[in-house]
Design a protein around this motif. Structure first.
Motif, PDB file in Angstrom:
ATOM      1  N   ARG A   1      -3.116  15.522  -8.812  1.00  0.00           N
ATOM      2  CA  ARG A   1      -2.089  15.861  -7.836  1.00  0.00           C
ATOM      3  C   ARG A   1      -2.370  15.303  -6.443  1.00  0.00           C
ATOM      4  NH1 ARG A   1      -0.810  22.157  -7.930  1.00  0.00           N
ATOM      5  NH2 ARG A   1       0.958  21.340  -6.749  1.00  0.00           N
TER       6      ARG A   1
ATOM      7  N   LYS B   1       2.451  24.457  -2.503  1.00  0.00           N
ATOM      8  CA  LYS B   1       3.482  23.442  -2.750  1.00  0.00           C
ATOM      9  C   LYS B   1       3.410  22.960  -4.194  1.00  0.00           C
ATOM     10  CE  LYS B   1       4.599  18.617  -1.575  1.00  0.00           C
ATOM     11  NZ  LYS B   1       6.045  18.775  -1.471  1.00  0.00           N
ATOM     12  N   GLU B   2       4.545  22.809  -4.827  1.00  0.00           N
ATOM     13  CA  GLU B   2       4.619  22.241  -6.158  1.00  0.00           C
ATOM     14  C   GLU B   2       4.730  20.717  -6.059  1.00  0.00           C
ATOM     15  OE1 GLU B   2       7.885  23.975  -8.164  1.00  0.00           O
ATOM     16  OE2 GLU B   2       7.009  25.999  -8.236  1.00  0.00           O
ATOM     17  N   GLY B   3       4.246  20.039  -7.084  1.00  0.00           N
ATOM     18  CA  GLY B   3       4.348  18.585  -7.105  1.00  0.00           C
ATOM     19  C   GLY B   3       3.122  17.921  -6.494  1.00  0.00           C
ATOM     20  N   ALA B   4       3.264  16.634  -6.128  1.00  0.00           N
ATOM     21  CA  ALA B   4       2.147  15.828  -5.643  1.00  0.00           C
ATOM     22  C   ALA B   4       1.750  16.244  -4.221  1.00  0.00           C
ATOM     23  CB  ALA B   4       2.523  14.341  -5.659  1.00  0.00           C
ATOM     24  N   TRP B   5       0.430  16.172  -3.936  1.00  0.00           N
ATOM     25  CA  TRP B   5      -0.111  16.479  -2.620  1.00  0.00           C
ATOM     26  C   TRP B   5      -0.554  15.176  -1.953  1.00  0.00           C
ATOM     27  CZ3 TRP B   5      -3.968  20.890  -4.311  1.00  0.00           C
ATOM     28  CH2 TRP B   5      -3.228  21.974  -4.808  1.00  0.00           C
ATOM     29  N   GLU B   6      -0.305  15.074  -0.680  1.00  0.00           N
ATOM     30  CA  GLU B   6      -0.738  13.921   0.095  1.00  0.00           C
ATOM     31  C   GLU B   6      -1.451  14.407   1.352  1.00  0.00           C
ATOM     32  OE1 GLU B   6       3.091  11.112  -1.190  1.00  0.00           O
ATOM     33  OE2 GLU B   6       2.557  11.389   0.934  1.00  0.00           O
TER      34      GLU B   6
ATOM     35  N   ASN C   1       1.547  16.813   3.414  1.00  0.00           N
ATOM     36  CA  ASN C   1       2.953  16.952   3.010  1.00  0.00           C
ATOM     37  C   ASN C   1       3.207  18.317   2.386  1.00  0.00           C
ATOM     38  OD1 ASN C   1       1.595  16.608   0.594  1.00  0.00           O
ATOM     39  ND2 ASN C   1       3.285  15.542  -0.395  1.00  0.00           N
TER      40      ASN C   1
END
Length: 598
Positions: free
Chosen positions: A458, A494-499, A518
């Motif tokens: 992720r 947060k759901e999804g990809a982390w940056e 993000n």
């Protein structure tokens, strides 16, 4: 009357410093013992709660997977009948066959069901095949086999046909210790229901798997239908219909919630869609806290008795010289007074206040100045001691290393161990409060290497550094707490990809560090409050068990002045940017700060 009794009660303490000192010391000795005992019990309860929830959720997941595997095996047994050529021949030619051919076809079906029965194991106690168009029911048990012509559809099969379902799992009303797994026989061309195959199975075949969830004699483990009806409950007290309805209404595959007196965990069993439910009473979690409280009360009672005795003895010894001094000071009446402050006390301390006011005033001013200097130094030391690795991060890292030892190559495990070792070395062996930015970024890289191992699927991390900024001095352990807060408050929810991105640039003689994520961002009201706290002087402000942004901002201002510190910008749902500004090329400040006590 009440006022008179209150005066009688208070009078001994108003007129005697001894009594005041005794009461104060008794309170100071007893109150911490009571507070520490209560705090220890509550912390123990919370730790137990977190451990029970985490472990139970994990056990629910793996138990559900294993139960799904067992149901899948039962389905596979049924499929051996569905794909049998004998069944296909019988369905295709039953009406055209003569009696001899029909007998042979039926005998072949009986043989197929018999083979399934004896290959299924001891927990399967019966097999049935019902053909809707012919009203035929083929039955196999351990001691008999039978073919019956029925006048009406059996209730269990009627439910399957009426609801147009491919399978059902129902508990036998006559014998709650067993259930029927029924799967329909569908025509290939239009999925018309031609009949069904049923396995009669003992629930006991699942007991060994369900025992993985048992944590005590008071908990309850249940297998329920998708609509919340209890199918099997090997032990415990059945939960209320409200709880079962709440479980049935949730759209989550797995989760938990806390009811009035229990914790309810649930998970969906694939491929049959049943609900696996575990109910743990709150008393299970509170039991450890109560044991701690019992031992604490015993130890506390002994400690209170000893503390009261010592407080009385110590107060008596401390107060006796004060009483003698108060009597001696009466001879100072001829000394010139310089605007004494009026005293409203009637005990020995009141006399001392009146006679020694001038000297106390000068000493007080001197002590105040020295105290403020000492307080600033101690506050700085406290902030440095607060900068430590989050114990939850350390626990998660050690668990990850344990998993990597079995799953990854030795070099990968060694890399994580090396990073963790370097982080501890940086914290323990570097004595100065200021460190080169190069060393601080190395510490951050070690931290991020561990995080990237944990969240490899992720997390996307990048670092851009202006080489000219690497010699700048920065308060030690400033960047890693900011990044840790970004994970805890921004990325993890947060759901999804982390940056996550770190940019270090030089600007007009300063070094500017941007930490960008993000994550979920910060709401406007809360952002305004955080900005106000960053502008204040509350340097001990923390966030839970983590160092707060206010701590980093306060230490930066303490070393470099008010024009340096933290800035915060964020939009809810769009991420957060934390900007840390420090002087560039400030190596000489290391010695200057030491001379100034900073």
């Amino acid at each position: 009357m009440y006022a008179r009794w209150m005066r009688r009660l208070i009078e001994p303490f108003r007129r005697s410093i001894r009594n005041k000192l005794m009461l104060t010391m008794i309170v100071l000795a007893v109150a911490p013992i009571i507070a520490i005992t209560a705090l220890a019990a509550e912390n123990n309860r919370r730790s137990m709660e977190e451990e029970v929830i985490s472990t139970t959720l994990s056990n629910m997941k793996w138990t559900g997977i294993h139960l799904g595997s067992q149901f899948a095996q039962l389905n596979n047994l049924i499929y051996t009948v569905l794909i049998s050529p004998h069944l296909s021949d019988y369905l295709a030619n039953a009406e055209e066959q003569n009696l001899s051919s029909q007998f042979t076809s039926q005998r072949n079906i009986i043989d197929t069901l018999t083979n399934l029965f004896y290959s299924a194991g001891n927990h399967v106690i019966g097999v049935e095949l019902y053909l809707k168009d012919y009203n035929k029911l083929f039955t196999i048990h351990a001691s008999s086999s039978d073919i019956a012509s029925l006048q009406a559809v059996p209730p269990a099969y009627k439910l399957l046909f009426d609801q147009n379902r491919d399978f059902t799992v129902t508990t036998d009303r006559k014998d709650p210790g067993r259930f029927e797994l029924i799967r329909s026989i569908n025509r290939f061309e239009n999925q018309e229901k031609l009949g069904a195959v049923a396995l009669q199975i003992r629930w006991g075949m699942l007991d060994q798997t369900l025992n993985l969830l048992r944590r005590g004699a008071e908990d309850t483990v249940i297998i329920a239908s998708a609509d919340g009806q209890i199918l099997y409950q090997p032990s415990g007290i059945a939960p209320s219909p409200v709880i079962l309805s709440r479980v049935a209404g949730t759209g989550e595959a797995q989760g938990y919630f806390r009811a009035d007196h229990e914790y309810v965990f649930y998970s969906t069993i694939d491929p049959v869609g049943l609900k696996l439910i575990t109910v743990l009473p709150t008393s299970f979690i509170n039991e450890s806290a109560m044991n701690t409280m019992k031992f604490g009360l015993i130890v506390g009672a002994i400690s209170v008795a000893v503390a009261v005795l010592l407080a009385v003895l110590l107060a008596w010894r401390l107060a006796t010289p004060i009483v003698r001094l108060a009597r001696s000071v009466q001879g100072f009446g001829m000394m010139k007074e310089r605007g004494p402050r009026p005293s409203y006390r009637v005990d020995e301390i009141g006399l001392l206040e009146m006679k020694l006011d001038q000297m106390a005033h000068r000493i007080r001013e001197h002590i105040k100045n020295e105290y403020m200097i000492t307080l600033e130094k101690k506050s700085a030391e406290l902030k440095a001691l607060q900068a430590q690795i989050n114990p939850h991060f350390l626990q998660n890292t050690l668990q990850m290393i344990g998993s990597m030892l079995f799953m990854n190559s030795p070099s990968d495990s060694y890399g994580v161990l090396r990073s963790l070792s370097d982080m501890f070395r940086y914290i323990i062996r570097e004595p100065d409060d200021l460190a080169p930015l190069r060393a601080e970024l190395k510490h951050l890289s070690d931290y991020m290497l561990i995080q990237q191992q944990r969240f490899a699927a992720r997390l996307s991390y990048s670092l851009e550094v202006d080489e000219a900024a690497l010699t700048s001095l920065i308060p030690k352990l400033s960047l890693q707490p900011i990044v840790e807060n970004a994970f805890f408050h921004g990325l993890e929810p947060k759901e999804g990809a982390w940056e996550l991105k770190v940019e270090v640039t030089c600007r007009e003689g300063d070094t500017v560090i941007h930490i960008i994520d993000n994550g979920i961002g910060i709401e406007a009201d809360r952002l305004a409050g955080l900005r106000r706290s960053l502008e204040g002087r509350d340097s001990s402000r923390t966030s839970g068990e983590r160092i707060g942004l206010g701590n980093v901002a306060a230490r930066t201002r303490m070393h470099f002045g008010s024009r340096y510190g933290l800035e915060l910008s964020s939009r809810h749902g769009q991420g957060t940017i934390v900007t840390l500004t420090i002087p560039q090329e400030r190596n000489e400040m290391k010695h200057d700060q030491g001379a100034g006590g900073g």
